[in-house]
Every structure is written in C-alpha cells, then in structure tokens.
Design an enzyme around this catalytic site. Structure first.
Site, PDB file in Angstrom:
ATOM      1  N   GLU A 111      37.809  83.496 -35.870  1.00 44.47           N
ATOM      2  CA  GLU A 111      37.392  83.658 -34.473  1.00 44.47           C
ATOM      3  C   GLU A 111      38.618  83.748 -33.574  1.00 44.47           C
ATOM      4  O   GLU A 111      39.713  83.373 -33.992  1.00 44.47           O
ATOM      5  CB  GLU A 111      36.492  82.497 -34.034  1.00 44.47           C
ATOM      6  N   LYS A 158      41.549  83.057 -30.866  1.00 42.63           N
ATOM      7  CA  LYS A 158      42.233  81.862 -30.392  1.00 42.63           C
ATOM      8  C   LYS A 158      42.388  82.035 -28.890  1.00 42.63           C
ATOM      9  O   LYS A 158      43.142  82.887 -28.430  1.00 42.63           O
ATOM     10  CB  LYS A 158      43.591  81.747 -31.072  1.00 42.63           C
ATOM     11  N   ASP A 196      43.442  81.076 -25.163  1.00 48.89           N
ATOM     12  CA  ASP A 196      44.597  80.359 -24.640  1.00 48.89           C
ATOM     13  C   ASP A 196      44.183  79.461 -23.487  1.00 48.89           C
ATOM     14  O   ASP A 196      44.006  79.903 -22.366  1.00 48.89           O
ATOM     15  CB  ASP A 196      45.602  81.414 -24.147  1.00 48.89           C
ATOM     16  N   TYR A 246      35.325  74.330 -31.065  1.00 58.51           N
ATOM     17  CA  TYR A 246      35.849  74.969 -32.269  1.00 58.51           C
ATOM     18  C   TYR A 246      35.948  74.040 -33.484  1.00 58.51           C
ATOM     19  O   TYR A 246      36.217  74.476 -34.585  1.00 58.51           O
ATOM     20  CB  TYR A 246      37.195  75.641 -32.009  1.00 58.51           C
ATOM     21  N   LYS A 289      48.993  84.768 -34.955  1.00 54.41           N
ATOM     22  CA  LYS A 289      49.373  85.070 -33.573  1.00 54.41           C
ATOM     23  C   LYS A 289      49.606  86.560 -33.372  1.00 54.41           C
ATOM     24  O   LYS A 289      50.091  87.241 -34.266  1.00 54.41           O
ATOM     25  CB  LYS A 289      50.665  84.315 -33.225  1.00 54.41           C
ATOM     26  N   CYS A 301      83.833  70.758 -24.386  1.00 53.02           N
ATOM     27  CA  CYS A 301      82.528  70.520 -23.781  1.00 53.02           C
ATOM     28  C   CYS A 301      82.612  70.791 -22.277  1.00 53.02           C
ATOM     29  O   CYS A 301      83.448  70.209 -21.596  1.00 53.02           O
ATOM     30  CB  CYS A 301      82.092  69.084 -24.024  1.00 53.02           C
ATOM     31  N   CYS A 361      82.085  67.257 -20.298  1.00 56.21           N
ATOM     32  CA  CYS A 361      82.977  66.097 -20.292  1.00 56.21           C
ATOM     33  C   CYS A 361      84.396  66.460 -20.724  1.00 56.21           C
ATOM     34  O   CYS A 361      85.279  65.603 -20.717  1.00 56.21           O
ATOM     35  CB  CYS A 361      82.424  64.975 -21.174  1.00 56.21           C
ATOM     36  N   CYS A 419      79.824  68.735 -29.012  1.00 57.79           N
ATOM     37  CA  CYS A 419      80.746  67.945 -28.208  1.00 57.79           C
ATOM     38  C   CYS A 419      81.008  66.643 -28.961  1.00 57.79           C
ATOM     39  O   CYS A 419      80.082  66.012 -29.473  1.00 57.79           O
ATOM     40  CB  CYS A 419      80.089  67.656 -26.865  1.00 57.79           C
ATOM     41  N   CYS A 432      79.980  61.418 -23.019  1.00 52.92           N
ATOM     42  CA  CYS A 432      79.591  62.684 -22.402  1.00 52.92           C
ATOM     43  C   CYS A 432      78.343  62.477 -21.535  1.00 52.92           C
ATOM     44  O   CYS A 432      77.285  62.089 -22.040  1.00 52.92           O
ATOM     45  CB  CYS A 432      79.306  63.723 -23.486  1.00 52.92           C
TER      46      CYS A 432
HETATM   47  S1  IVH Z   1      40.757  75.266 -34.451  1.00 48.59           S
HETATM   48  C1  IVH Z   1      42.357  70.839 -35.992  1.00 48.59           C
HETATM   49  N1  IVH Z   1      40.013  77.336 -33.092  1.00 48.59           N
HETATM   50  O1  IVH Z   1      44.968  76.309 -30.428  1.00 48.59           O
HETATM   51  C2  IVH Z   1      42.626  71.872 -34.992  1.00 48.59           C
HETATM   52  N2  IVH Z   1      41.816  76.055 -32.214  1.00 48.59           N
HETATM   53  O2  IVH Z   1      47.722  76.264 -31.166  1.00 48.59           O
HETATM   54  C3  IVH Z   1      41.631  72.957 -35.139  1.00 48.59           C
HETATM   55  N3  IVH Z   1      42.701  76.886 -30.093  1.00 48.59           N
HETATM   56  O3  IVH Z   1      45.101  72.848 -30.826  1.00 48.59           O
HETATM   57  C4  IVH Z   1      41.866  73.975 -34.132  1.00 48.59           C
HETATM   58  N4  IVH Z   1      41.341  78.594 -29.888  1.00 48.59           N
HETATM   59  O4  IVH Z   1      43.688  73.812 -28.879  1.00 48.59           O
HETATM   60  C5  IVH Z   1      40.872  76.311 -33.144  1.00 48.59           C
HETATM   61  N5  IVH Z   1      39.211  79.203 -32.004  1.00 48.59           N
HETATM   62  C6  IVH Z   1      40.057  78.189 -32.049  1.00 48.59           C
HETATM   63  C7  IVH Z   1      41.029  77.958 -31.049  1.00 48.59           C
HETATM   64  C8  IVH Z   1      41.889  76.875 -31.164  1.00 48.59           C
HETATM   65  C9  IVH Z   1      42.333  77.933 -29.335  1.00 48.59           C
HETATM   66  C10 IVH Z   1      43.800  75.971 -29.746  1.00 48.59           C
HETATM   67  C11 IVH Z   1      43.568  74.535 -30.075  1.00 48.59           C
HETATM   68  C12 IVH Z   1      44.695  74.158 -30.993  1.00 48.59           C
HETATM   69  C13 IVH Z   1      45.724  75.147 -30.582  1.00 48.59           C
HETATM   70  C14 IVH Z   1      46.806  75.323 -31.602  1.00 48.59           C
END
Ligand code: IVH
Length: 694
Positions: free
Chosen positions: A124, A126, A128, A235, A323, A417, A420, A435, A441
């Site tokens: 699924e 991710k 933000d 999630y 990603k 450095c 310092c 350093c 320092c």
């Molecule tokens: S599963 C045990 N599913 O991304 C953790 N995370 O970069 C299971 N996030 O901490 C996470 N979309 O806050 C999961 N579809 C998705 C997500 C998701 C965003 C976030 C989540 C996680 C962070 C890691």
C-alpha cells in the site's frame, strides 16, 4: 439580552463569570471527551465571547483556570508524555527492485522457508504524515499518542478527537483493547488553503503537508486542530486483547468495517514482479493523488509470520518501505564551511544559493568529508545538482562541469580546527578528519550538550539545540550537570532568564520544571546521552540491559581496560559490540574529564535500574543462553531474536555464567563444555516449550 456590564457589582460579575465558565467547561467536555455536543458552534462561540467581554471589564476574573486561558483542554504546559504499551517502530527502506528481492529472501531465510513457498505481501502507499497510536478500551477511544521516541510519545487525544475520520467508538465485535497504529496527514488542497490563510495572517507558511500536519496536531488549542482538516488512516496494530485477524489484509478489511480509513490503492502481491508492477502503477498515479506519498510499503501478509519475524532495533523484519527516488534541482554552490561535531569530526557543508527541491527550500547540503569533495570534484562557484529524499539532509549529486566559467575556486580542507585552532588530524584508514582539542574545543562541548538533551537522550522539553546554544553563549551551561543547576544559578544571575528577550516568568518556570522532571532518568537514556562514539540507542539499551546500573557499568569497564580480563570478554559478548565499539567505550571511561562529567551528573540525578521491556515473566528473562548445533524447526537467527525479545542474553560461548545451552543436531565442543561445567542443557523441543507463549 445585552447586559450593561458596569451595572453589575463585582460580586454579580463573579457569579456570572462562574456560571459562564462552568457551562463552557461542561460543553467542552461534551464536545472533546464525550463527542456528544449539545450546542451549535455559533451558540458556543457566543458564550465564549460573553465570557471574554466580562473579563475585559473585570480583569481580576481572568485567572489562569478560566476557559479563556485554556480552551478545550485542561490547562497544560504542553502535552503529557505517555508510554506505549507496545513500542512504535519505524521502517527500513529499499530503493531498487533487487533490494525488494533481497528483502523477501531475508524473510525466507529467517523463517527457514523453502524457495517455492509463496511469501505474500500486502502492499500500500506510504503516506507522508506523522505516526499516531489510537488506543480503544471497551470500544471507546481512550488515548491518541504520537510516536515520540518509539517508547514514549505525547498524549494528543484532545486534538485527535476533533478529526472526523477517527472513530470515537467501535462496534461490538471489536476486542476490548485495541490499538490502531496509523498516520495523520493533510491533503494537498487543504495544505494549500492553510498556507494561504497563514500568509494572509502574516504568519510563515508551512514547508510541506507533513510539517503542516505535525504543526496542527501539536496545537495546545484543539479548536485550531479542528479547523485544520486532518485525516488518519490505519496501517498496523499495537496492543490487542484478542486476535481477530490472520493476515495483514484481514486487518485492513476489519479496520475498514469498523470505520477507519485505509491507504488506497492496495494490493496483495505474490512475487517480486507483482510488487514492482504495483510500485510502477503507484508511481504513475502519484502526481494525481490528493495526498503526498513518499513510497510504497510492503508487509508480510501472514500475521503468524510477522510475529516470528519480530523486529531489529527500531524496525520490523516483516515490512519495508520502497522509497521513490529523490527529487533533484540545480543551483550554485556559494561556499563551503566546516562544522565541528560532538566527536570532533570536521564536516564540510555546502552553502547553496537557496532553491526549492520537492517543495522545500534548500540552502545547505552535506559534503560528508574531504574525499567526497575530491571524488565529486566540487569547486566553490560550481553549478551543482542537489537532491533530497524524505527527511534526509540534502546532498550534492554531481557538478555540471559544462557550466564552469573558470572563476570557480578549489576548496582547501583545513588541518586546524576552525573552532579552537587545535590540530585536526586524519588517522590512517579513516575518512574523517578530527579536531584533537577534545573538551577544550568549544564546538565539541556545545555539540555534546545538544546531544545530551536530544530526543533519545534526556529529551528535555523546551531545551532544544537553539536554547542550548544560547545558554552556552551566555555561559549558563558548560557541562551536562550544569543543566540541573540552572534554576539555582538563575537566582543569582543578572538579568535572570525570565527577563531575557522572548522569555517570561511562565516560560522560565516551565523550562525549570521540565528539567526537574528529568532528574529521574532511565539507565539506557543516560548511557546514550553521554554521546560516546558509536554508542547509539540500541547499543545503549544493550549495555543497560547487561549491566543494570551505572555503578556496575563503571566497575565492569574499569576491569575491562585489561583486555585479557573476563570483563573484556563479557563486553565483547554483547550483541553488536565489536572491538571498535569496545575501544570507544574503554577510551571514554579511561579519560578523567569524562569521569568528572559522570560524577557531577550522578550528584544531580536518579538513574533508574534498567528493566528490559516486554519480557514479562518469561522464564528466560535475564538468562544467558547459548545455541549450538543445527536447529530444525526454526533458524538460528529466529531463535536468537526470539530469546532476546524475551529478555534473554544470547552468548556465543559457554562459561560458568551460561544458564542454558540449547543443543541442536551435531552439537560439538560447546555441548561438551556445558556438560563439563554442569550447565543446563536443553533440546530444541525443550527450548521451544520453555519459551512458548502461554
Ligand atoms: S507500516 C511497525 N504502512 O512510515 C511499523 N507505515 O518511515 C509499521 N507510514 O513509522 C509501519 N505510511 O509512520 C506503514 N502504509 C504505511 C505507512 C507507514 C506511512 C509511516 C509510519 C512509519 C514510517 C516509517
């Protein structure tokens, strides 16, 4: 009815104030806590305005407990900290198709699955935003908490209650205790509108929807949060009193049925090809989605496998984030400056002509070290490609040589450095120049202080990097223990903190209080706070679990200075502590000035004995276990991970201190040694019975 205020005696005004305030509090509770408002927004607003008018004329009534001073939530100096019943984790990352393959192979190997066994993944987007844990007890929303450091977050229940897609109650079939983990986020259009409003009000705009969501959740006034149109999707699960699903996919379906939103689109994938196909399709849809996503998440679908896979450090073995590639832009590199870190490392930082990359204005980028500058051939004045991915520090990808004019200049890496003046040396085989000034320092001293108060360490509210830098400059703090003497010192200081620009009695008191609150600290946080090179949070936890108290740690490390000693062997037997980390630890404890820092801190603090989390009353908690020979029903890594998650210490060799030796097939010398020493020997089956969850 309009009341002519000055017709009222102070007594009457006080009585009316009390009536209005009580009514407002009652409606606040109905609205925020019970979710059953009785008033229209307009009627409620009118009551508040009446109260404000009354206080304008009778200022003596505007006490700190008046609803005009608090709005909705109880008067609070910030957010209450809450411990998570089950830690909140983050995710590992992959960036390419072959890494996806590696991820699945690792899962297979860990579980000991044959090559032809299907490992289904729930995939699924991710999204933000910021992670949040919702706790329901008896099917009512009881607590919403931020992730914080994973173990302890902040109570944001009042704010989360204002969010429409967070169910406040659940249907009868939901378990008595249910924690839903998910993400709070803001849609693109809401973000654009919010920023328009911010700018119209002369306030700075938010950099991106993620920051806007985080800023909106962290409003002390829940009414503001309410106006910010935040969304939530679930999630994963935290604590549950009863199993109700067998797969990740079941969880999605159940959560949807109970009123939660889920990230869409999602798909069950059986092969790397199917996964890549889904990834490509999400990448294509990305620009058209009404929320920002930064990748795709794959989760092992079978929950029994998820449980066996467990987690490493801070991320589950059963999930990973794929990603999207970083966003890039071209700009001019105006200068290179050297920053000195907490451990003396000299890091070159590129000062850039500010440029927007993926929605964020970038004006600095890291160049890592001397070699990196040479490898990339970067000169001052060059046009460079910069990129940023997620929250990572922007990087310089390459130089556009075609754009050179001949006026660019070579950067000469200093051998002193800049802070310092001490010699900065680069040891044989090292990439970093350091350093040699140590705590002489100033940069190292102040960076150490910043680390000391950082999130995984003392995490003192209101005492972030900027405030530390300010206090340092004003000579209020010099070493960590000074933080705990601040309140005393401030009494004699002219002018005192409360009279500084931007400060007041309230903010000074609040700061001193949050410092007081941290006088009691867990042992692992304490170790991490010391800022010993290579000792991160995971290693700090392991050290804390092994030694329990600072006294024992110091004693052990003093003995371990002798590399022939048993204490040294014991140190190396701790997982993830190799000779490099051991050197750093021993080096730290051999320096007088570090011991002085420790002694000063001990005089100020109460360091709690470390209790390994989640071990419950497992029969192997605190025991030292050695695995030997080949195991048949689980792999060695799984056995080890499971033992550790139950609080056992897994060692590589048998000694008098070993509690159990688990002997698989063809066990050799370790089994023999265990027999000689009279250590309890278990078969694989006996071990599994011992650690089986009741
Ligand atoms: S599963 C045990 N599913 O991304 C953790 N995370 O970069 C299971 N996030 O901490 C996470 N979309 O806050 C999961 N579809 C998705 C997500 C998701 C965003 C976030 C989540 C996680 C962070 C890691």
């Amino acid at each position: 009815m309009t009341i002519s205020l000055f017709d009222m005696s102070l007594e009457d005004a006080r009585a009316r104030h009390k009536n209005l305030a009580d009514e407002i509090r009652r409606h606040d509770a109905l609205y925020y806590q019970k979710d059953t408002p009785e008033l229209s927004d307009a009627a409620y607003d009118k009551m508040r305005r009446d109260l404000e008018a009354l206080e304008a004329d009778y200022p003596e009534l505007a006490k700190s407990d008046s609803p005009t001073q608090t709005v909705g939530v109880a008067p609070s100096s910030g957010f209450k900290k809450v411990k998570h019943a089950v830690p909140m984790l983050s995710l590992s990352n992959v960036f390419a198709a072959e890494e996806v393959g590696d991820f699945i192979d690792r899962v297979r190997r860990f579980l000991g699955l044959p090559d032809d066994e299907l490992v289904e993944m729930a995939a699924e987007p991710k999204i933000d935003g910021l992670s949040c844990s919702l706790r329901y007890e008896n099917r009512e929303l009881r607590l919403a908490a931020t992730r914080g450091d994973g173990t302890e977050g902040e109570d944001i229940t009042n704010n989360v209650r204002t969010m429409e897609d967070v169910p406040k109650t659940l249907p009868a079939e939901a378990p008595d205790v249910l924690e839903v983990r998910g993400e709070i986020y803001m849609r693109r259009d809401d973000f654009a509108q919010l920023n328009e409003r911010q700018e119209a009000a002369g306030k700075p705009p938010f950099a991106n929807p993620r920051n806007a969501a985080a800023g909106s959740v962290r409003q002390l006034n829940a009414e503001i949060t309410k106006k910010r149109s935040l969304h939530f999707f679930g999630y994963a699960l935290g604590e549950i009193s009863q199993d109700f699903a067998e797969t990740q996919w079941d969880i999605r379906e159940k959560l949807k049925a109970w009123g939660f939103a889920e990230a869409e689109p999602a798909r069950l994938c059986g092969t790397v090809e199917e996964i890549m196909d889904f990834y490509d399709s999400i990448s294509t849809q990305r620009p058209g989605l009404d929320y920002e996503i930064d990748g795709v998440v794959y989760k092992v679908n079978r929950l029994d496998w998820q449980e066996r896979l467990g987690f490493v450090s801070r991320a589950p073995r059963w999930a990973t984030a794929h990603k999207f590639p970083a966003e890039q832009a071209v700009t001019v590199l105006n200068d290179i400056e050297i920053q000195v870190g907490r451990t003396g490392a000299l890091t070159p930082v590129a000062r850039l002509e500010p440029i927007t990359v993926g929605g964020v204005v970038v004006s600095n980028a890291t160049l890592h070290n001397q070699d990196e500058i040479e490898r990339k051939g970067v000169k001052i004045g060059d046009h460079v490609v910069v990129q940023r991915a997620g929250d990572v520090i922007p990087q310089i990808v390459r130089v556009l040589e075609g754009k050179r004019t001949g006026r660019e200049s070579i950067f000469i890496f200093p051998d002193k450095c800049p802070e310092c003046g001490s010699l900065a040396i680069r040891e044989e085989g090292e990439v970093v120049r350091r350093c040699t000034g140590g705590l002489v320092c100033p940069a190292q001293r102040v960076e150490r202080l910043k680390h000391f108060v950082s999130r995984g360490a003392f995490d003192i509210e209101g005492l972030g990097e900027k405030v530390i830098a300010l206090f340092w400059e004003k000579k209020l703090v010099d070493m960590p223990a000074d933080i705990f003497r601040l309140a005393e010192k401030n009494k004699k200081r002219e002018p005192p903190l409360q009279d500084w620009e931007g400060w007041g009695q309230k903010s000074a008191d609040k700061l001193f209080q949050s410092i007081e609150d941290r006088r009691a600290i867990s042992f692992d946080r304490f170790i991490y706070a010391l800022g010993i090179r290579q000792v991160g949070q995971a290693t700090a936890k392991r050290l804390a679990a092994t030694y329990g108290t600072l006294e024992d740690l110091k004693a052990a490390l003093t003995k371990a200075q002798d590399r022939e000693s048993e204490s040294f062997a014991e140190l190396l037997a701790i997982e993830d502590i190799g000779p490099g980390v051991a050197d750093e630890l021993l080096g730290f404890f051999a320096e007088d000035h570090n011991l002085a820092v420790l002694a000063a801190l001990e005089a100020e603090l109460t360091i709690a004995f470390y209790e390994a989390p989640q071990v419950g009353d497992s029969p192997v908690a605190g025991k030292t276990v050695v695995f030997t020979g080949s195991l048949t029903s689980i792999t060695r890594s799984e056995a080890k991970a499971r033992a550790e998650s139950l609080g056992a210490k897994v060692a590589g060799s048998v000694s008098k201190k070993t509690d159990y030796v688990v002997a698989g097939g063809d066990a050799g010398s370790k089994l023999k040694k265990a027999q000689d020493l009279g250590v309890t020997i278990l078969s694989e089956q006996e071990w599994l019975t011992l650690v089986a969850t009741p």
